[in-house]
Design an enzyme around this catalytic site. Structure first.
Site, PDB file in Angstrom:
ATOM      1  N   ASP A  54       5.604  19.042 -48.504  1.00  0.00           N
ATOM      2  CA  ASP A  54       6.540  20.325 -49.191  1.00  0.00           C
ATOM      3  C   ASP A  54       7.758  20.704 -48.278  1.00  0.00           C
ATOM      4  O   ASP A  54       8.560  21.524 -48.795  1.00  0.00           O
ATOM      5  CB  ASP A  54       5.492  21.650 -49.008  1.00  0.00           C
ATOM      6  CG  ASP A  54       4.139  21.220 -49.900  1.00  0.00           C
ATOM      7  OD1 ASP A  54       4.275  20.457 -50.718  1.00  0.00           O
ATOM      8  OD2 ASP A  54       3.002  22.045 -49.674  1.00  0.00           O
ATOM      9  N   ALA A 101      -3.414  28.697 -52.055  1.00  0.00           N
ATOM     10  CA  ALA A 101      -3.301  28.931 -53.421  1.00  0.00           C
ATOM     11  C   ALA A 101      -4.195  27.912 -54.108  1.00  0.00           C
ATOM     12  O   ALA A 101      -3.760  26.804 -53.738  1.00  0.00           O
ATOM     13  CB  ALA A 101      -1.872  29.091 -53.789  1.00  0.00           C
ATOM     14  N   CYS A 127     -10.899  56.527 -26.576  1.00  0.00           N
ATOM     15  CA  CYS A 127     -10.542  55.758 -25.294  1.00  0.00           C
ATOM     16  C   CYS A 127     -10.593  56.879 -24.214  1.00  0.00           C
ATOM     17  O   CYS A 127     -10.819  58.127 -24.684  1.00  0.00           O
ATOM     18  CB  CYS A 127      -9.184  54.987 -25.354  1.00  0.00           C
ATOM     19  SG  CYS A 127      -7.795  56.216 -25.217  1.00  0.00           S
ATOM     20  N   GLU A 155      -6.904  59.223 -33.049  1.00  0.00           N
ATOM     21  CA  GLU A 155      -7.397  60.479 -32.822  1.00  0.00           C
ATOM     22  C   GLU A 155      -6.048  61.509 -32.903  1.00  0.00           C
ATOM     23  O   GLU A 155      -6.102  62.686 -33.485  1.00  0.00           O
ATOM     24  CB  GLU A 155      -8.293  60.610 -31.825  1.00  0.00           C
ATOM     25  CG  GLU A 155      -9.271  59.816 -32.035  1.00  0.00           C
ATOM     26  CD  GLU A 155      -9.221  58.244 -31.351  1.00  0.00           C
ATOM     27  OE1 GLU A 155      -8.093  57.600 -31.302  1.00  0.00           O
ATOM     28  OE2 GLU A 155     -10.018  57.975 -30.660  1.00  0.00           O
ATOM     29  N   SER A 159     -10.359  21.054 -40.240  1.00  0.00           N
ATOM     30  CA  SER A 159     -10.414  20.771 -38.911  1.00  0.00           C
ATOM     31  C   SER A 159     -10.678  22.109 -38.088  1.00  0.00           C
ATOM     32  O   SER A 159     -11.417  22.298 -37.177  1.00  0.00           O
ATOM     33  CB  SER A 159      -9.079  20.007 -38.384  1.00  0.00           C
ATOM     34  OG  SER A 159      -9.169  18.931 -38.745  1.00  0.00           O
ATOM     35  N   ARG A 163       2.790  37.390 -43.637  1.00  0.00           N
ATOM     36  CA  ARG A 163       3.859  36.612 -42.702  1.00  0.00           C
ATOM     37  C   ARG A 163       4.603  37.512 -41.675  1.00  0.00           C
ATOM     38  O   ARG A 163       4.576  37.200 -40.678  1.00  0.00           O
ATOM     39  CB  ARG A 163       4.875  35.913 -43.495  1.00  0.00           C
ATOM     40  CG  ARG A 163       4.210  34.359 -44.223  1.00  0.00           C
ATOM     41  CD  ARG A 163       5.565  33.703 -44.417  1.00  0.00           C
ATOM     42  NE  ARG A 163       5.034  32.440 -45.360  1.00  0.00           N
ATOM     43  CZ  ARG A 163       5.717  31.781 -45.969  1.00  0.00           C
ATOM     44  NH1 ARG A 163       6.975  31.636 -46.005  1.00  0.00           N
ATOM     45  NH2 ARG A 163       5.283  30.599 -46.583  1.00  0.00           N
ATOM     46  N   GLY A 203      -2.535  22.255 -45.526  1.00  0.00           N
ATOM     47  CA  GLY A 203      -3.681  21.589 -46.460  1.00  0.00           C
ATOM     48  C   GLY A 203      -4.978  21.599 -46.057  1.00  0.00           C
ATOM     49  O   GLY A 203      -5.406  22.208 -45.046  1.00  0.00           O
TER      50      GLY A 203
HETATM   51  N1  LIG Z   1      -1.811  25.343 -52.066  1.00  0.00           N
HETATM   52  C1  LIG Z   1      -1.722  25.748 -51.001  1.00  0.00           C
HETATM   53  O1  LIG Z   1      -1.631  26.898 -50.538  1.00  0.00           O
HETATM   54  C2  LIG Z   1      -1.169  24.643 -49.890  1.00  0.00           C
HETATM   55  C3  LIG Z   1      -0.555  24.933 -48.801  1.00  0.00           C
HETATM   56  C4  LIG Z   1      -0.216  24.044 -47.994  1.00  0.00           C
HETATM   57  C5  LIG Z   1      -0.375  22.839 -48.175  1.00  0.00           C
HETATM   58  N2  LIG Z   1      -0.825  22.397 -49.488  1.00  0.00           N
HETATM   59  C6  LIG Z   1      -0.982  20.830 -49.866  1.00  0.00           C
HETATM   60  O2  LIG Z   1      -1.818  20.224 -49.019  1.00  0.00           O
HETATM   61  C7  LIG Z   1      -1.213  19.045 -49.138  1.00  0.00           C
HETATM   62  C8  LIG Z   1      -1.243  18.290 -47.591  1.00  0.00           C
HETATM   63  O3  LIG Z   1      -2.616  18.499 -47.194  1.00  0.00           O
HETATM   64  P1  LIG Z   1      -3.132  17.664 -45.785  1.00  0.00           P
HETATM   65  O4  LIG Z   1      -4.505  17.887 -45.678  1.00  0.00           O
HETATM   66  O5  LIG Z   1      -2.377  16.386 -45.708  1.00  0.00           O
HETATM   67  O6  LIG Z   1      -2.074  18.442 -44.760  1.00  0.00           O
HETATM   68  P2  LIG Z   1      -2.230  19.452 -43.708  1.00  0.00           P
HETATM   69  O7  LIG Z   1      -3.389  20.145 -43.414  1.00  0.00           O
HETATM   70  O8  LIG Z   1      -0.994  20.232 -43.924  1.00  0.00           O
HETATM   71  O9  LIG Z   1      -2.080  18.539 -42.488  1.00  0.00           O
HETATM   72  C9  LIG Z   1      -2.851  17.879 -41.399  1.00  0.00           C
HETATM   73  C10 LIG Z   1      -3.010  16.470 -41.615  1.00  0.00           C
HETATM   74  O10 LIG Z   1      -1.829  15.967 -42.174  1.00  0.00           O
HETATM   75  C11 LIG Z   1      -2.141  14.636 -41.849  1.00  0.00           C
HETATM   76  N3  LIG Z   1      -0.904  13.607 -42.004  1.00  0.00           N
HETATM   77  C12 LIG Z   1      -0.865  13.100 -43.390  1.00  0.00           C
HETATM   78  N4  LIG Z   1       0.187  12.375 -43.027  1.00  0.00           N
HETATM   79  C13 LIG Z   1       0.746  12.408 -41.747  1.00  0.00           C
HETATM   80  C14 LIG Z   1       1.727  11.643 -41.072  1.00  0.00           C
HETATM   81  N5  LIG Z   1       2.384  10.763 -41.530  1.00  0.00           N
HETATM   82  N6  LIG Z   1       1.557  12.001 -39.647  1.00  0.00           N
HETATM   83  C15 LIG Z   1       0.924  12.770 -39.151  1.00  0.00           C
HETATM   84  N7  LIG Z   1      -0.149  13.502 -39.659  1.00  0.00           N
HETATM   85  C16 LIG Z   1      -0.104  13.231 -41.122  1.00  0.00           C
HETATM   86  C17 LIG Z   1      -3.007  14.316 -40.889  1.00  0.00           C
HETATM   87  O11 LIG Z   1      -4.018  13.426 -41.392  1.00  0.00           O
HETATM   88  P3  LIG Z   1      -4.862  12.674 -40.505  1.00  0.00           P
HETATM   89  O12 LIG Z   1      -5.828  13.364 -39.538  1.00  0.00           O
HETATM   90  O13 LIG Z   1      -5.567  11.704 -41.466  1.00  0.00           O
HETATM   91  O14 LIG Z   1      -4.110  11.819 -39.408  1.00  0.00           O
HETATM   92  C18 LIG Z   1      -3.289  15.764 -40.297  1.00  0.00           C
HETATM   93  O15 LIG Z   1      -4.668  15.993 -40.120  1.00  0.00           O
HETATM   94  C19 LIG Z   1       0.106  18.750 -49.661  1.00  0.00           C
HETATM   95  O16 LIG Z   1       0.014  18.083 -50.969  1.00  0.00           O
HETATM   96  C20 LIG Z   1       0.695  20.256 -49.740  1.00  0.00           C
HETATM   97  O17 LIG Z   1       1.279  20.519 -50.935  1.00  0.00           O
HETATM   98  C21 LIG Z   1      -1.173  23.269 -50.491  1.00  0.00           C
END
Ligand SMILES: NC(=O)c1ccc[n+]([C@@H]2O[C@H](COP(=O)([O-])OP(=O)(O)OC[C@H]3O[C@@H](n4cnc5c(N)ncnc54)[C@H](OP(=O)(O)O)[C@@H]3O)[C@@H](O)[C@H]2O)c1
Length: 360
Positions: free
Chosen positions: A193, A147, A70, A47, A302, A177, A296
């Site tokens: 990644d 993405a 306010c 304001e 979750s 960011r 991911g």
């Molecule tokens: N396009 C986009 O914008 C974008 C952005 C980020 C990531 N990504 C892609 O998403 C994919 C990853 O997805 P996400 O669902 O696995 O990952 P996330 O959502 O980043 O991480 C969460 C999960 O990672 C898992 N995880 C896998 N391996 C693990 C390990 N060794 N130790 C601990 N936790 C582990 C766990 O699964 P559990 O609950 O099963 O233990 C946890 O719940 C990759 O391919 C990445 O390139 C894409």
């Protein structure tokens, strides 16, 4: 009011933890005179900013403001008094202020003879929602960004370029960011990644702390986030059990400059970030106002299941990827996304961008 809401958005990244607020001033004949917004926390309220531009033309005019003015002496004087001093005859506000310390501006103005009233407006509610949510829940506002390809894949096949969206979309993410206090990712993304999650090629109002949800405390010291923890603050959050069981690894991570947090789940992690966040500028800010999730589907789903996501930003590239494995499906289907209210949509390069509100 919609114009005032657009003005309010300009404060994103600087106004928080205060609300983003915008204001438009009309003269006594209802013609546009000036507009303003809350540029930064501790600075002039919307304001006052708008009245400064309006000068004497505000007399007998109307102030349209996204949030009830306010009525308290904080770092700046009460806006209700500033409106009175300017001789404004009418004040329309899009949202009522729930903050007991600041509320009462509407009553004060009415008692002084000003025609002040609540004018409900979806755009004003949308822009004020992050502030209202923080006050109500004690949690930061959470934006999940991803993405995806035209066929709903968020990961590419091994050996193919990692980027799904184009440079214009990535630039938009980097700008965001630089406006948030924390960037949250999951272990799947850290392993696949190895991201840096820093602000690059964009002007940053803030330096976000990088946060990894690693319940089992399994992150290796070879990961970029750990290796650069001395340059850019990094938090690794795990369960109290994991921290106790892996105390030697925890100490190694600390030697790399990583801050460890033991929390009982994602809600507790977000609440702890709201209370304490290392990178915030000096002053009375104590915790994260906005958290950007770059993870991911595992972590995004979750968070969504616990009702912790407020907005999603989805960048959809025009090309398809096909089956790239079980972890490559987008966190939400096209039908689920279509069921959420759209806050904004547009394009960045060849990508379609949509911002949808999950809850607030
Ligand atoms: N396009 C986009 O914008 C974008 C952005 C980020 C990531 N990504 C892609 O998403 C994919 C990853 O997805 P996400 O669902 O696995 O990952 P996330 O959502 O980043 O991480 C969460 C999960 O990672 C898992 N995880 C896998 N391996 C693990 C390990 N060794 N130790 C601990 N936790 C582990 C766990 O699964 P559990 O609950 O099963 O233990 C946890 O719940 C990759 O391919 C990445 O390139 C894409």
């Amino acid at each position: 009011m919609e114009r005032a809401a657009r003005m309010a958005l300009r404060g994103h990244g600087q106004a928080e933890p205060n609300p983003m607020v915008g204001c438009v001033i009309l003269d006594s004949s209802g013609n546009f005179v000036a507009e303003g917004y809350h540029h930064r926390c501790g600075g002039a309220h919307a304001e006052v900013d708008a009245l400064r531009h309006a000068g004497a033309r505000a007399r007998n005019g109307t102030a349209i403001v996204t949030l009830e003015p306010c009525n308290h002496h904080g770092r700046t004087g009460p806006c209700s008094q500033a409106l009175l001093n300017a001789g404004v005859a009418r004040v329309a506000y899009g949202c009522c202020d729930p903050n007991p310390k600041a509320a009462g501006g509407g009553d004060m103005l009415r008692a002084a003879g000003v025609d002040a009233f609540h004018l409900p407006c979806a755009a004003a509610e949308r822009v004020t929602a992050p502030f209202l949510y923080r006050v109500r829940t004690g949690l930061p506002w959470v934006i999940a960004k991803w993405a995806q390809s035209a066929d709903g894949r968020i990961a590419t096949k091994p050996g193919e370029p990692r980027w799904i969206s184009g440079p214009e979309s990535r630039a938009m993410v980097h700008r965001e960011r630089g406006r948030v206090d924390a960037i949250l990712t999951g272990m799947g993304t850290v392993l696949t990644d190895d991201p840096l999650l820093t602000v690059r090629e964009a002007r940053a109002s803030r330096t976000p702390v990088r946060v990894v949800w690693d319940p089992r405390l399994s992150i290796g010291v070879d990961r970029a986030l750990v290796r650069t923890a001395r340059e850019t603050p990094t938090v690794v959050a795990c369960t109290p059990e994991a921290l106790a069981a892996r105390s030697v690894h925890a100490n190694t991570l600390r030697e790399y400059g990583v801050e460890l947090r033991a929390v009982d789940g994602l809600r507790a992690l977000l609440a702890s970030l709201r209370t304490q966040c290392a990178t915030l500028p000096a002053g009375d800010r104590t915790g994260a106002s906005t958290v950007l999730v770059e993870a991911g589907a595992g972590l995004v789903r979750s968070l969504h299941a616990e009702g912790l996501i407020n907005d999603v930003w989805v960048f959809t590239a025009p090309h398809t990827i096909g089956d790239a494995g079980p972890r490559s499906m987008a966190p939400m289907s096209a039908a689920a996304l279509a069921g959420l209210p759209c806050v904004w949509h547009g394009t960045r390069g060849v990508d379609a961008v949509e911002v949808r509100r999950v809850g607030g």
